[in-house]
Design a protein around this motif. Structure first.
Motif, PDB file in Angstrom:
ATOM      1  N   VAL A  12       0.859  -1.183   0.000  1.00  0.00           N
ATOM      2  CA  VAL A  12       0.000   0.000   0.000  1.00  0.00           C
ATOM      3  C   VAL A  12       0.892   1.228   0.000  1.00  0.00           C
ATOM      4  N   VAL A  13       0.643   2.139  -0.929  1.00  0.00           N
ATOM      5  CA  VAL A  13       1.343   3.418  -0.947  1.00  0.00           C
ATOM      6  C   VAL A  13       0.416   4.435  -0.307  1.00  0.00           C
ATOM      7  N   LEU A  14       0.820   4.974   0.838  1.00  0.00           N
ATOM      8  CA  LEU A  14      -0.048   5.867   1.605  1.00  0.00           C
ATOM      9  C   LEU A  14      -0.120   7.245   0.954  1.00  0.00           C
ATOM     10  N   ALA A  15      -1.312   7.831   0.969  1.00  0.00           N
ATOM     11  CA  ALA A  15      -1.530   9.131   0.329  1.00  0.00           C
ATOM     12  C   ALA A  15      -1.204  10.276   1.284  1.00  0.00           C
ATOM     13  N   THR A  72       2.829  -9.079   9.140  1.00  0.00           N
ATOM     14  CA  THR A  72       4.111  -8.397   9.301  1.00  0.00           C
ATOM     15  C   THR A  72       4.203  -7.364   8.179  1.00  0.00           C
ATOM     16  N   TYR A  73       4.968  -6.325   8.409  1.00  0.00           N
ATOM     17  CA  TYR A  73       5.033  -5.275   7.402  1.00  0.00           C
ATOM     18  C   TYR A  73       6.372  -4.559   7.467  1.00  0.00           C
ATOM     19  N   ASP A  74       6.749  -3.987   6.334  1.00  0.00           N
ATOM     20  CA  ASP A  74       7.956  -3.178   6.209  1.00  0.00           C
ATOM     21  C   ASP A  74       7.573  -1.835   5.609  1.00  0.00           C
ATOM     22  N   VAL A  75       8.219  -0.779   6.102  1.00  0.00           N
ATOM     23  CA  VAL A  75       7.914   0.572   5.657  1.00  0.00           C
ATOM     24  C   VAL A  75       9.092   1.134   4.875  1.00  0.00           C
ATOM     25  N   ASP A 121       9.246   9.715  -4.660  1.00  0.00           N
ATOM     26  CA  ASP A 121       8.337  10.861  -4.680  1.00  0.00           C
ATOM     27  C   ASP A 121       7.821  11.199  -3.282  1.00  0.00           C
ATOM     28  N   ASP A 122       8.428  10.610  -2.241  1.00  0.00           N
ATOM     29  CA  ASP A 122       8.157  10.906  -0.826  1.00  0.00           C
ATOM     30  C   ASP A 122       6.907  10.232  -0.272  1.00  0.00           C
ATOM     31  N   PHE A 123       6.190   9.449  -1.053  1.00  0.00           N
ATOM     32  CA  PHE A 123       5.057   8.715  -0.512  1.00  0.00           C
ATOM     33  C   PHE A 123       5.550   7.454   0.210  1.00  0.00           C
ATOM     34  N   PRO A 124       5.126   7.216   1.458  1.00  0.00           N
ATOM     35  CA  PRO A 124       5.523   5.996   2.164  1.00  0.00           C
ATOM     36  C   PRO A 124       4.833   4.772   1.554  1.00  0.00           C
ATOM     37  N   SER A 125       5.577   3.677   1.488  1.00  0.00           N
ATOM     38  CA  SER A 125       5.020   2.414   1.019  1.00  0.00           C
ATOM     39  C   SER A 125       5.096   1.394   2.144  1.00  0.00           C
ATOM     40  N   VAL A 126       4.049   0.597   2.288  1.00  0.00           N
ATOM     41  CA  VAL A 126       3.986  -0.417   3.330  1.00  0.00           C
ATOM     42  C   VAL A 126       3.772  -1.764   2.662  1.00  0.00           C
ATOM     43  N   THR A 127       4.765  -2.634   2.762  1.00  0.00           N
ATOM     44  CA  THR A 127       4.674  -3.987   2.219  1.00  0.00           C
ATOM     45  C   THR A 127       4.176  -4.911   3.318  1.00  0.00           C
ATOM     46  N   ALA A 185      -3.415  -9.958   5.574  1.00  0.00           N
ATOM     47  CA  ALA A 185      -2.807  -8.928   4.730  1.00  0.00           C
ATOM     48  C   ALA A 185      -3.855  -8.105   3.981  1.00  0.00           C
ATOM     49  N   THR A 186      -4.884  -8.756   3.444  1.00  0.00           N
ATOM     50  CA  THR A 186      -5.906  -8.035   2.689  1.00  0.00           C
ATOM     51  C   THR A 186      -6.649  -7.056   3.590  1.00  0.00           C
ATOM     52  N   VAL A 187      -7.006  -7.524   4.797  1.00  0.00           N
ATOM     53  CA  VAL A 187      -7.682  -6.650   5.751  1.00  0.00           C
ATOM     54  C   VAL A 187      -6.775  -5.475   6.110  1.00  0.00           C
ATOM     55  N   ALA A 188      -5.498  -5.753   6.332  1.00  0.00           N
ATOM     56  CA  ALA A 188      -4.557  -4.701   6.720  1.00  0.00           C
ATOM     57  C   ALA A 188      -4.428  -3.654   5.618  1.00  0.00           C
TER      58      ALA A 188
END
Length: 228
Positions: free
Chosen positions: A2-5, A36-39, A44-50, A56-59
């Motif tokens: 997920v790339v956070l806005a 589990t997740y990695d940030v 372009d400065d947008f944070p991504s969360v793997t 995972a789908t719910v998260a």
């Protein structure tokens, strides 16, 4: 992933504090899920969360609902979140993973130039803003309008007790600055608008421009006062 806005555009120690804050917020959002997740932070400065794990789908849905998600494709008529990057006589320019222009007549916040509306409604640079994508022009420019929910939110700000919006600082940093300046009793709360964009909600007797002048010396930020 997920790339956070919302953006992480500060550097050095401020960047480390911001990412620590984001980690804490993600722990609150996802702590009860089996993931589990990695940030990381994109160029372009947008944070991504793997994210991986049974939930995972719910998260991913939780984070998209909380922060908004930057997606590679925009569908006409759908609502998205972009960050305010620029403004000129022609309107607002948002970053939603690609540049999206909101023409002046599609802002919908009343009379005034885009610069005047930005100041009146406290739209600091990089503020996450909801918009409806309307399509591309013949030259490939993406265009949209402010979402109805966004307009309602901004009009509500001008009908309240007054606010000061801030960028380039976490919520904890803004709260600490308000306390340091001796104004803890003059505010209701600090509302999180984005990772580095906050809104200080004033009490009825508090003068927003006066609060801005008092705390501005402590914050290397853009601050805008909203006066009802």
């Amino acid at each position: 992933m997920v790339v956070l806005a919302t953006k992480c555009y500060v550097e050095g120690e401020a960047r480390e504090r911001t990412l620590d804050s984001l980690e804490s917020l993600l722990a609150d959002d996802l702590g009860e899920l089996d993931v589990t997740y990695d940030v990381g932070v994109r160029d372009d400065d947008f944070p991504s969360v793997t994210i991986s794990g049974d939930d995972a789908t719910v998260a991913r849905n939780v984070l998209a609902d909380r922060w908004g998600a930057i997606t590679p494709h925009l569908e006409a008529g759908d609502e998205y979140i972009g960050t305010l990057e620029a403004w000129d006589d022609e309107g607002f320019v948002l970053d939603a993973g690609r540049t999206v222009r909101i023409p002046t007549d599609s802002i919908g916040l009343g009379q005034g130039t885009p610069a005047q509306l930005r100041t009146r409604f406290g739209l600091v640079q990089h503020l996450p803003i909801r918009f409806v994508y309307e399509g591309d022009t013949d030259d490939g420019t993406a265009v949209g309008r402010l979402a109805d929910a966004e307009r309602d939110r901004l009009f509500a700000w001008t009908r309240g007790e007054g606010r000061v919006t801030v960028n380039s600082a976490t919520r904890a940093e803004v709260r600490a600055t308000v306390n340091r300046a001796g104004h803890a009793e003059d505010i209701v709360t600090v509302e999180r608008l984005g990772l580095l964009e906050q809104s200080i909600v004033c009490r009825e007797e508090t003068d927003p421009p006066g609060l801005l002048a008092s705390i501005g010396q402590y914050l290397p930020s853009e601050l805008l006062a909203i006066v009802p």
